[in-house]
Design an enzyme around this catalytic site. Sequence first.
Site, PDB file in Angstrom:
ATOM      1  N   HIS A 123     127.386 173.811  23.210  1.00 43.67           N
ATOM      2  CA  HIS A 123     127.532 173.514  21.820  1.00 43.67           C
ATOM      3  C   HIS A 123     127.574 174.750  20.967  1.00 43.67           C
ATOM      4  O   HIS A 123     126.587 175.817  21.377  1.00 43.67           O
ATOM      5  CB  HIS A 123     126.431 172.405  21.419  1.00 43.67           C
ATOM      6  N   ASP A 200     118.749 173.086  25.388  1.00 42.67           N
ATOM      7  CA  ASP A 200     119.134 172.020  24.427  1.00 42.67           C
ATOM      8  C   ASP A 200     119.241 170.846  24.803  1.00 42.67           C
ATOM      9  O   ASP A 200     120.200 170.489  25.496  1.00 42.67           O
ATOM     10  CB  ASP A 200     120.304 172.695  23.914  1.00 42.67           C
ATOM     11  N   GLN A 203     121.434 166.015  23.713  1.00 43.06           N
ATOM     12  CA  GLN A 203     122.136 164.739  24.343  1.00 43.06           C
ATOM     13  C   GLN A 203     121.450 164.072  25.514  1.00 43.06           C
ATOM     14  O   GLN A 203     121.875 163.310  26.104  1.00 43.06           O
ATOM     15  CB  GLN A 203     123.410 165.059  24.793  1.00 43.06           C
ATOM     16  N   LYS A 226     120.097 161.698  17.086  1.00 46.36           N
ATOM     17  CA  LYS A 226     120.702 161.396  18.325  1.00 46.36           C
ATOM     18  C   LYS A 226     119.792 160.556  19.198  1.00 46.36           C
ATOM     19  O   LYS A 226     120.166 160.154  20.234  1.00 46.36           O
ATOM     20  CB  LYS A 226     121.057 162.512  18.803  1.00 46.36           C
ATOM     21  N   CYS A 362     132.624 170.656  18.842  1.00 47.04           N
ATOM     22  CA  CYS A 362     131.494 171.951  18.537  1.00 47.04           C
ATOM     23  C   CYS A 362     131.399 172.702  19.828  1.00 47.04           C
ATOM     24  O   CYS A 362     130.324 173.472  20.259  1.00 47.04           O
ATOM     25  CB  CYS A 362     130.310 171.716  18.012  1.00 47.04           C
TER      26      CYS A 362
HETATM   27  N1  PMP Z   1     123.273 170.650  20.944  1.00 48.81           N
HETATM   28  C1  PMP Z   1     124.226 169.548  21.353  1.00 48.81           C
HETATM   29  C2  PMP Z   1     124.412 169.492  22.836  1.00 48.81           C
HETATM   30  C3  PMP Z   1     124.812 168.744  20.448  1.00 48.81           C
HETATM   31  O1  PMP Z   1     125.327 167.538  20.965  1.00 48.81           O
HETATM   32  C4  PMP Z   1     124.308 168.996  19.150  1.00 48.81           C
HETATM   33  C5  PMP Z   1     124.929 167.869  18.104  1.00 48.81           C
HETATM   34  N2  PMP Z   1     126.123 167.223  18.357  1.00 48.81           N
HETATM   35  C6  PMP Z   1     123.563 169.973  18.746  1.00 48.81           C
HETATM   36  C7  PMP Z   1     123.074 170.868  19.489  1.00 48.81           C
HETATM   37  C8  PMP Z   1     123.335 170.241  17.141  1.00 48.81           C
HETATM   38  O2  PMP Z   1     122.510 169.163  16.840  1.00 48.81           O
HETATM   39  P1  PMP Z   1     121.986 169.018  15.366  1.00 48.81           P
HETATM   40  O3  PMP Z   1     123.327 169.118  14.537  1.00 48.81           O
HETATM   41  O4  PMP Z   1     121.461 167.842  15.011  1.00 48.81           O
HETATM   42  O5  PMP Z   1     121.372 170.111  14.907  1.00 48.81           O
END
Ligand code: PMP
Length: 404
Positions: A123, A200, A203, A226, A362
């Site tokens: 991401h 990270d 998910q 999430k 993203c």
């Molecule tokens: N890493 C991953 C794998 C994600 O799916 C997301 C959210 N789509 C993020 C980072 C960023 O998370 P946040 O926008 O809640 O900071």
Amino acid sequence: MLVDIQVLRRDFPTLAQIVNGHPLVYLDNAATTQKPQPVLDALNHYYRDTNANVHRASHALSGQATRAFELAREKVARFIHAPSATEVIWTRGTTEAINLVAFGVGRHFLHAGDEILISTSEHHANIVPWQQVAAATGAILKVIPLNASAGLDLTAAGRLINERTRLLAIGHVSNALGQVNPVAELIAMARAVGAITLVDGAQAVGHFPVDVQALGCDFYAFSGHKMFAPTGIGVLYGKSEWLEKMPPWQSGGEMIKNVTFEHTTFAEPPFKFEAGTPNIAGAIALGAAVDYLQGLDRIALLKHEQALLAQLLDGLAAMDDIRVIGRPQAGAVSFVMNEVHPQDLATLLDMQGIAVRTGHHCAMPLMQALGLKNGTVRASFSFYNTHDDVAALLAGIDKARELL
Ligand code: PMP
């Protein structure tokens, strides 16, 4: 089935609504999950009954708020099997948690020529902060390529990890493709060369139990929203040996021990990294989300999600004009329909009350690597989705095809 999903769904008021004339089919859980009543109640209770700032005043409400806030930290520590609640730092979310490490470790412990290793499927939140570190320090960003099934190429990773590798930052589950990365193997390989490791987990935590000690990582980042908690609250787990060494990030109130005009001494971790009034309500509600999840049979829920995944993959495989990307294993399925722009398909699904996400998720470098210039349609599950939801999506795609 040990859990009755229809009963669990009653805990999530958002799910029971009509959207565009149809019962909502919410398949955008990788973007954010819906919130169960106990989480909503925790927010409400804090603001209605105990609203006060934490760690400061000696009055009763402040004491209650502080206890609830710190209890939530302990719940989160147990949830991810962290050795101590002092290793749990509240952040706004995964993005802020990764940025904290990029600042505290990247900018202070990395030097020109050091290598930072990420993967193609990250991401943006786990790419851009490291690019910034590289630009500021002269460190070099290296990227683990994909294998033939759009997973991470472990053999190539083995070649990329060497004595110059100082930091590995890797997603636990790909938000774009739903693939579970071999994080334990990668962490072991990185540790063997003395590299710092960050996962990270945005998910992962909402789908299956995570044990940071078993993984052996130095840092683990995730977002409350999430995993059924509110937005604006997240977590950075960090090994205390690192939290001791890292400089504070933001500075001001809450993170200090003593201040004079000449000199300031800082509080111990985790407070050293929590300048200003924190998201008290969010943290307490995240604690409530942890309680909620711990009260469920998570293995049964995971099995249910796996059954949904299998049903969707079978249904999509029977459609000649649909191509599933990669090998989805948890949470999300990305697919494209011949000649059809993902946004058009998603709009036709939305008209039927079916919420999916489209675009690059993203993860632009991943989409480029896969040659998907318009991105994909992504359907992402949570345990409260049903086989009827999947059937509705499959029927919705058929209907959209007729309309296109
Ligand atoms: N890493 C991953 C794998 C994600 O799916 C997301 C959210 N789509 C993020 C980072 C960023 O998370 P946040 O926008 O809640 O900071």
